[in-house]
Design a protein around this motif. Structure first.
Motif, mmCIF file in Angstrom:
data_model
loop_
_atom_site.group_PDB
_atom_site.id
_atom_site.type_symbol
_atom_site.label_atom_id
_atom_site.label_comp_id
_atom_site.label_asym_id
_atom_site.label_seq_id
_atom_site.Cartn_x
_atom_site.Cartn_y
_atom_site.Cartn_z
ATOM 1 N N LYS A 1 0.830 -1.212 0.000
ATOM 2 C CA LYS A 1 0.000 0.000 0.000
ATOM 3 C C LYS A 1 0.863 1.259 0.000
ATOM 4 C CE LYS A 1 -4.324 -1.580 0.442
ATOM 5 N NZ LYS A 1 -5.419 -1.194 -0.463
ATOM 6 N N ALA A 2 2.021 1.135 0.676
ATOM 7 C CA ALA A 2 2.872 2.312 0.836
ATOM 8 C C ALA A 2 3.840 2.523 -0.318
ATOM 9 C CB ALA A 2 3.666 2.192 2.142
ATOM 10 N N VAL A 3 4.201 1.444 -1.020
ATOM 11 C CA VAL A 3 5.188 1.537 -2.096
ATOM 12 C C VAL A 3 4.492 1.842 -3.419
ATOM 13 C CG1 VAL A 3 6.937 0.281 -3.412
ATOM 14 C CG2 VAL A 3 6.784 -0.024 -0.929
ATOM 15 N N TRP B 1 3.626 -4.006 -5.622
ATOM 16 C CA TRP B 1 3.113 -5.314 -5.986
ATOM 17 C C TRP B 1 1.615 -5.375 -5.701
ATOM 18 C CZ3 TRP B 1 7.208 -4.153 -2.816
ATOM 19 C CH2 TRP B 1 6.932 -4.053 -1.462
ATOM 20 N N VAL B 2 1.068 -6.556 -5.689
ATOM 21 C CA VAL B 2 -0.368 -6.731 -5.523
ATOM 22 C C VAL B 2 -0.864 -6.019 -4.271
ATOM 23 C CG1 VAL B 2 -0.074 -8.904 -4.264
ATOM 24 C CG2 VAL B 2 -2.226 -8.457 -5.427
ATOM 25 N N LYS B 3 -2.015 -5.350 -4.384
ATOM 26 C CA LYS B 3 -2.510 -4.514 -3.294
ATOM 27 C C LYS B 3 -3.456 -5.239 -2.336
ATOM 28 C CE LYS B 3 -0.426 -0.951 -5.093
ATOM 29 N NZ LYS B 3 0.746 -0.325 -4.456
ATOM 30 N N VAL C 1 12.914 -10.842 -1.931
ATOM 31 C CA VAL C 1 13.403 -10.932 -3.313
ATOM 32 C C VAL C 1 12.260 -10.702 -4.294
ATOM 33 C CG1 VAL C 1 14.348 -12.482 -5.066
ATOM 34 C CG2 VAL C 1 15.336 -12.438 -2.767
ATOM 35 N N TYR C 2 11.122 -11.342 -4.038
ATOM 36 C CA TYR C 2 9.960 -11.184 -4.927
ATOM 37 C C TYR C 2 9.505 -9.727 -4.974
ATOM 38 C CZ TYR C 2 5.130 -11.173 -6.486
ATOM 39 O OH TYR C 2 3.968 -10.876 -7.146
ATOM 40 N N CYS C 3 9.393 -9.095 -3.815
ATOM 41 C CA CYS C 3 8.891 -7.723 -3.760
ATOM 42 C C CYS C 3 9.833 -6.754 -4.467
ATOM 43 C CB CYS C 3 8.694 -7.300 -2.299
ATOM 44 S SG CYS C 3 7.343 -8.161 -1.461
ATOM 45 N N VAL C 4 11.140 -6.919 -4.238
ATOM 46 C CA VAL C 4 12.104 -6.015 -4.865
ATOM 47 C C VAL C 4 12.090 -6.185 -6.381
ATOM 48 C CG1 VAL C 4 14.565 -5.503 -5.121
ATOM 49 C CG2 VAL C 4 13.599 -5.894 -2.844
ATOM 50 N N VAL C 5 12.139 -7.457 -6.826
ATOM 51 C CA VAL C 5 12.147 -7.723 -8.267
ATOM 52 C C VAL C 5 10.860 -7.214 -8.923
ATOM 53 C CG1 VAL C 5 12.114 -9.549 -10.014
ATOM 54 C CG2 VAL C 5 13.714 -9.676 -8.095
ATOM 55 N N THR C 6 9.727 -7.472 -8.279
ATOM 56 C CA THR C 6 8.440 -7.035 -8.836
ATOM 57 C C THR C 6 8.336 -5.517 -8.900
ATOM 58 O OG1 THR C 6 7.361 -9.015 -7.941
ATOM 59 C CG2 THR C 6 5.939 -7.189 -8.577
ATOM 60 N N ALA C 7 8.781 -4.850 -7.835
ATOM 61 C CA ALA C 7 8.726 -3.380 -7.806
ATOM 62 C C ALA C 7 9.612 -2.791 -8.885
ATOM 63 C CB ALA C 7 9.148 -2.882 -6.426
ATOM 64 N N VAL C 8 10.799 -3.365 -9.067
ATOM 65 C CA VAL C 8 11.723 -2.858 -10.093
ATOM 66 C C VAL C 8 11.133 -3.077 -11.482
ATOM 67 C CG1 VAL C 8 13.975 -3.200 -11.188
ATOM 68 C CG2 VAL C 8 13.784 -3.144 -8.686
ATOM 69 N N LYS C 9 10.574 -4.275 -11.729
ATOM 70 C CA LYS C 9 9.968 -4.566 -13.032
ATOM 71 C C LYS C 9 8.790 -3.634 -13.317
ATOM 72 C CE LYS C 9 11.174 -9.454 -13.603
ATOM 73 N NZ LYS C 9 10.634 -10.834 -13.714
ATOM 74 N N ALA D 1 8.290 -0.650 -12.095
ATOM 75 C CA ALA D 1 8.793 0.706 -12.316
ATOM 76 C C ALA D 1 9.342 0.846 -13.736
ATOM 77 C CB ALA D 1 9.876 1.033 -11.294
ATOM 78 N N LYS D 2 10.103 -0.165 -14.185
ATOM 79 C CA LYS D 2 10.651 -0.123 -15.542
ATOM 80 C C LYS D 2 9.539 -0.183 -16.581
ATOM 81 C CE LYS D 2 15.197 -2.152 -14.615
ATOM 82 N NZ LYS D 2 16.112 -3.300 -14.901
ATOM 83 N N ARG D 3 8.540 -1.017 -16.319
ATOM 84 C CA ARG D 3 7.437 -1.162 -17.261
ATOM 85 C C ARG D 3 6.666 0.144 -17.404
ATOM 86 N NH1 ARG D 3 2.351 -2.019 -16.241
ATOM 87 N NH2 ARG D 3 2.814 -2.655 -14.075
ATOM 88 N N ILE D 4 6.401 0.778 -16.264
ATOM 89 C CA ILE D 4 5.651 2.042 -16.301
ATOM 90 C C ILE D 4 6.479 3.136 -16.953
ATOM 91 C CG2 ILE D 4 4.661 3.848 -14.853
ATOM 92 C CD1 ILE D 4 3.889 1.645 -12.865
ATOM 93 N N THR D 5 7.769 3.180 -16.640
ATOM 94 C CA THR D 5 8.653 4.181 -17.252
ATOM 95 C C THR D 5 8.730 3.985 -18.761
ATOM 96 O OG1 THR D 5 9.989 4.299 -15.235
ATOM 97 C CG2 THR D 5 10.982 5.129 -17.275
ATOM 98 N N SER D 6 8.814 2.712 -19.171
ATOM 99 C CA SER D 6 8.883 2.394 -20.596
ATOM 100 C C SER D 6 7.586 2.778 -21.297
ATOM 101 C CB SER D 6 9.170 0.905 -20.787
ATOM 102 O OG SER D 6 9.192 0.560 -22.162
ATOM 103 N N ALA D 7 6.460 2.491 -20.651
ATOM 104 C CA ALA D 7 5.165 2.831 -21.245
ATOM 105 C C ALA D 7 5.008 4.332 -21.377
ATOM 106 C CB ALA D 7 4.041 2.241 -20.381
ATOM 107 N N GLU D 8 5.447 5.090 -20.387
ATOM 108 C CA GLU D 8 5.353 6.549 -20.438
ATOM 109 C C GLU D 8 6.238 7.105 -21.547
ATOM 110 O OE1 GLU D 8 6.405 7.745 -16.525
ATOM 111 O OE2 GLU D 8 4.375 7.446 -15.697
ATOM 112 N N GLN D 9 7.412 6.501 -21.701
ATOM 113 C CA GLN D 9 8.320 6.959 -22.744
ATOM 114 C C GLN D 9 7.759 6.680 -24.135
ATOM 115 O OE1 GLN D 9 11.190 8.736 -22.285
ATOM 116 N NE2 GLN D 9 11.090 8.989 -24.523
ATOM 117 N N ASN D 10 7.145 5.526 -24.309
ATOM 118 C CA ASN D 10 6.531 5.185 -25.595
ATOM 119 C C ASN D 10 5.395 6.135 -25.937
ATOM 120 O OD1 ASN D 10 8.256 3.041 -26.016
ATOM 121 N ND2 ASN D 10 6.862 1.536 -25.088
#
Length: 294
Positions: free
Chosen positions: A204-206, A210-212, A266-274, A276-285
């Motif tokens: 909720k805070a990040v 990941w899943v809410k 590990v799951y939370c960090v990897v998911t959050a990074v993915k 963030a990259k996905r959203i950044t990539s979508a915004e750039q596109n």
């Protein structure tokens, strides 16, 4: 073998006899802790002792009915009388020997030598053997078992005797460990529930985490449980060569929780990074397609 024993009342450095303790009122008794002192002296029935037991039981409201039901002509009348006396006269006198109704010699050895876990010992009783030693790596080993299938006769190989006793009791020991492990089950169930709550709150805070939903977090964590349990089993097995079984037993929830928590992080960090990259990539596109006016 029945043994002589006494009870005393202890309050700090003060110690009183059990007879003195019985004369105290209920409020005063709460200030004392009753301790049982075992001896290695064989208990013998005497006419005076039997008379004492009968006088007490016949006048005690809690035991009078049971005393009157005893068969005075029975061969084991004195034993039954004594057991009833011990039950009602003293405070919670028990025995480690299953079925024993009064302290036996085994209690003396257990209380004075075995239970503290410090002494090296090898005790051979009429139906079992018990021992304690430390390995070259200073690992404490407690072993024991019953003479279930051991051959009668002179002991010529003490190592063979110990191994025979150990393996004859392996089935009983396995069942005992299994039942004991069931007491850890509530903790094992509670750990994922707590971690799911923490994961849900952090989600909720990040931003872009990941899943809410709590249920979604719980499903994710339970998908990690089996592998975490398997890793825990391997770690416990490996530590068994260097850590005592008693300590390992208490470490099971800690190791399991630690492995599960590491997997969740590990799951939370990897998911959050993915994400963030996905959203950044979508915004750039979108910016490339629609320009800065989007």
């Amino acid at each position: 073998m029945l043994i002589e024993f006494t009870q005393v009342g202890v309050k700090g450095e003060t110690e009183i006899s059990y007879e003195e303790y019985r004369l105290l009122d209920d409020t005063q008794k709460k200030e004392y802790k009753v301790e049982t002192r075992y001896t290695d002296i064989r208990f013998e029935f005497t006419d005076e002792a039997v008379e004492t037991y009968e006088n007490f039981l016949s006048t005690d409201d809690k035991s009078k009915t049971q005393y009157e039901e005893l068969n005075k002509s029975a061969d084991d009348y004195n034993e039954q009388l004594y057991y009833l006396y011990v039950k009602h006269y003293y405070v919670s006198v028990t025995s480690i020997l299953r079925g024993a109704k009064a302290p036996v010699l085994r209690d003396y050895y257990y209380k004075n030598y075995i239970s503290d876990g410090n002494a090296y010992y090898l005790y051979v009783f009429d139906d079992m053997i018990a021992g304690f030693f430390k390995t070259d790596a200073n690992l404490p080993i407690v072993f024991g078992g019953y003479f279930k299938n051991c051959k009668d006769g002179q002991i010529t190989d003490i190592h063979g005797l110990i191994k025979d006793v150990y393996y004859d009791t392996a089935g009983y020991t396995s069942v005992s460990y299994f039942l004991s492990s069931m007491s850890l089950l509530p903790m094992i169930i509670l750990i994922p529930l707590i971690f799911a709550f923490v994961m849900w709150g952090m989600g909720k805070a990040v931003k872009n985490g990941w899943v809410k939903a709590y249920g979604g977090c719980l499903k994710i964590i339970y998908s990690f449980v089996w592998v975490s349990a398997f890793i825990t089993a391997i770690v416990i097995f490996a530590l068994g060569w260097a850590v005592s079984a008693r300590l390992l037993y208490s470490l099971i929830p800690v190791i399991f929780g630690g492995v599960l928590l590491a997997r969740i992080i590990v799951y939370c960090v990897v998911t959050a990074v993915k994400n963030a990259k996905r959203i950044t990539s979508a915004e750039q596109n979108n910016k490339d397609i629609f320009g800065d006016n989007l």
